[in-house]
Write a protein that holds these residues in place. Structure first.
Motif, PDB file in Angstrom:
ATOM      1  N   LEU A 173       0.827  -1.203   0.000  1.00 37.86           N
ATOM      2  CA  LEU A 173       0.000   0.000   0.000  1.00 37.86           C
ATOM      3  C   LEU A 173       0.864   1.257   0.000  1.00 37.86           C
ATOM      4  O   LEU A 173       0.560   2.228  -0.692  1.00 37.86           O
ATOM      5  CB  LEU A 173      -0.948  -0.012   1.200  1.00 37.86           C
ATOM      6  CG  LEU A 173      -2.036  -1.093   1.160  1.00 37.86           C
ATOM      7  CD1 LEU A 173      -2.780  -1.147   2.480  1.00 37.86           C
ATOM      8  CD2 LEU A 173      -3.001  -0.860   0.007  1.00 37.86           C
ATOM      9  N   ILE A 174       1.946   1.230   0.759  1.00 40.64           N
ATOM     10  CA  ILE A 174       2.860   2.371   0.755  1.00 40.64           C
ATOM     11  C   ILE A 174       3.439   2.579  -0.637  1.00 40.64           C
ATOM     12  O   ILE A 174       3.488   3.698  -1.152  1.00 40.64           O
ATOM     13  CB  ILE A 174       3.978   2.175   1.796  1.00 40.64           C
ATOM     14  CG1 ILE A 174       3.409   2.370   3.205  1.00 40.64           C
ATOM     15  CG2 ILE A 174       5.132   3.147   1.549  1.00 40.64           C
ATOM     16  CD1 ILE A 174       4.372   2.027   4.315  1.00 40.64           C
ATOM     17  N   GLU A 175       3.883   1.484  -1.270  1.00 37.10           N
ATOM     18  CA  GLU A 175       4.486   1.592  -2.617  1.00 37.10           C
ATOM     19  C   GLU A 175       3.475   2.104  -3.623  1.00 37.10           C
ATOM     20  O   GLU A 175       3.780   2.980  -4.443  1.00 37.10           O
ATOM     21  CB  GLU A 175       5.014   0.229  -3.066  1.00 37.10           C
ATOM     22  CG  GLU A 175       5.587   0.243  -4.467  1.00 37.10           C
ATOM     23  CD  GLU A 175       5.991  -1.140  -4.949  1.00 37.10           C
ATOM     24  OE1 GLU A 175       5.881  -1.404  -6.164  1.00 37.10           O
ATOM     25  OE2 GLU A 175       6.411  -1.964  -4.115  1.00 37.10           O
ATOM     26  N   ASN A 176       2.253   1.577  -3.584  1.00 35.55           N
ATOM     27  CA  ASN A 176       1.259   1.921  -4.595  1.00 35.55           C
ATOM     28  C   ASN A 176       0.625   3.295  -4.390  1.00 35.55           C
ATOM     29  O   ASN A 176       0.206   3.930  -5.367  1.00 35.55           O
ATOM     30  CB  ASN A 176       0.148   0.865  -4.622  1.00 35.55           C
ATOM     31  CG  ASN A 176       0.622  -0.472  -5.160  1.00 35.55           C
ATOM     32  OD1 ASN A 176       1.552  -0.525  -5.955  1.00 35.55           O
ATOM     33  ND2 ASN A 176       0.008  -1.549  -4.710  1.00 35.55           N
ATOM     34  N   VAL A 177       0.551   3.756  -3.149  1.00 29.97           N
ATOM     35  CA  VAL A 177      -0.127   5.022  -2.863  1.00 29.97           C
ATOM     36  C   VAL A 177       0.862   6.155  -2.597  1.00 29.97           C
ATOM     37  O   VAL A 177       0.724   7.251  -3.142  1.00 29.97           O
ATOM     38  CB  VAL A 177      -1.096   4.865  -1.666  1.00 29.97           C
ATOM     39  CG1 VAL A 177      -1.747   6.207  -1.321  1.00 29.97           C
ATOM     40  CG2 VAL A 177      -2.174   3.819  -1.982  1.00 29.97           C
TER      41      VAL A 177
END
Length: 221
Positions: A173-177
């Motif tokens: 989620l950190i990588e994608n957002v």
């Protein structure tokens, strides 16, 4: 994926070309930013890697011009490592930033990760049970009622809603957002999830915590 590479150092240009070709991507190579803009106009690439310190035109300006033609993933390369320089690159539309010297395979990984995010957001409207999320104006509709969420909360919910029932780790989620250069910690995710739960109180929608892993959005029938 077709990648435009703009770099005035011939050694780095060939190194990047070899890296992309080995990964199965096609390339267009140039050392001249003016030529790069012309080539991109004639045949738009799917992504671009651009050096900042180019002769005749700053790479950040070239990034801005290409983004005006077509919004594709762009990674900027530079020998400048100061935050102000990076901020300027992001303000010109760059999606990621790498400081020389760099590891070619890391650049490839970052470019492919950014490209995947673009593919996921190519679909502007996501439906998940009573939720309708429109990426064009960051609007959330819940059973006919419109809500406007803060940007990061919306993007986090959009990521979860696009893949109902799939469990995302906090790192994913950190990588994608937030992107690969996020320098916070995974507690940021927990805070945003708590806010989303307080805003969206609907019996058909649950943001489930998977202990030790991450989160998933469940649509109850």
């Amino acid at each position: 994926m077709h990648v435009l590479i703009v770099e005035d150092d011939e050694h780095i240009l060939r190194l990047l070309d070899d890296t992309m070709q080995r990964a199965g991507h096609s390339t267009t190579l140039t050392t001249d930013p003016t030529v790069a803009e012309k080539l991109f106009t004639e045949r738009p690439a799917d992504a671009a890697v651009i050096d900042v310190l180019l002769p005749g035109m700053d790479g950040r300006e070239l990034c801005r011009r290409l983004k005006m033609l077509l919004d594709v993933p762009v990674i900027l390369l530079t020998a400048l490592g100061e935050w102000d320089d990076k901020r300027s690159g992001f303000e010109h539309g760059a999606d990621d930033y790498m400081t020389k010297p760099f590891i070619p395979d890391e650049l490839l990984f970052r470019l492919q990760a950014v490209a995947k995010r673009y593919e996921r957001t190519a679909q502007t409207i996501v439906q998940a049970g009573p939720l309708t999320l429109d990426l064009r104006d960051y609007r959330l509709n819940v059973d006919g009622e419109t809500m406007h969420l803060p940007k990061r909360e919306f993007e986090l919910l959009y990521q979860l809603a696009a893949f109902p029932s799939r469990v995302f780790s906090r790192d994913e989620l950190i990588e994608n957002v937030w992107g690969l250069d996020f320098d916070g910690d995974d507690r940021t995710i927990d805070v945003h999830i708590k806010r989303l739960r307080s805003r969206i109180r609907h019996e058909q929608v649950v943001i489930r915590t998977v202990r030790g892993v991450g989160y998933a959005l469940e649509v109850m029938t």
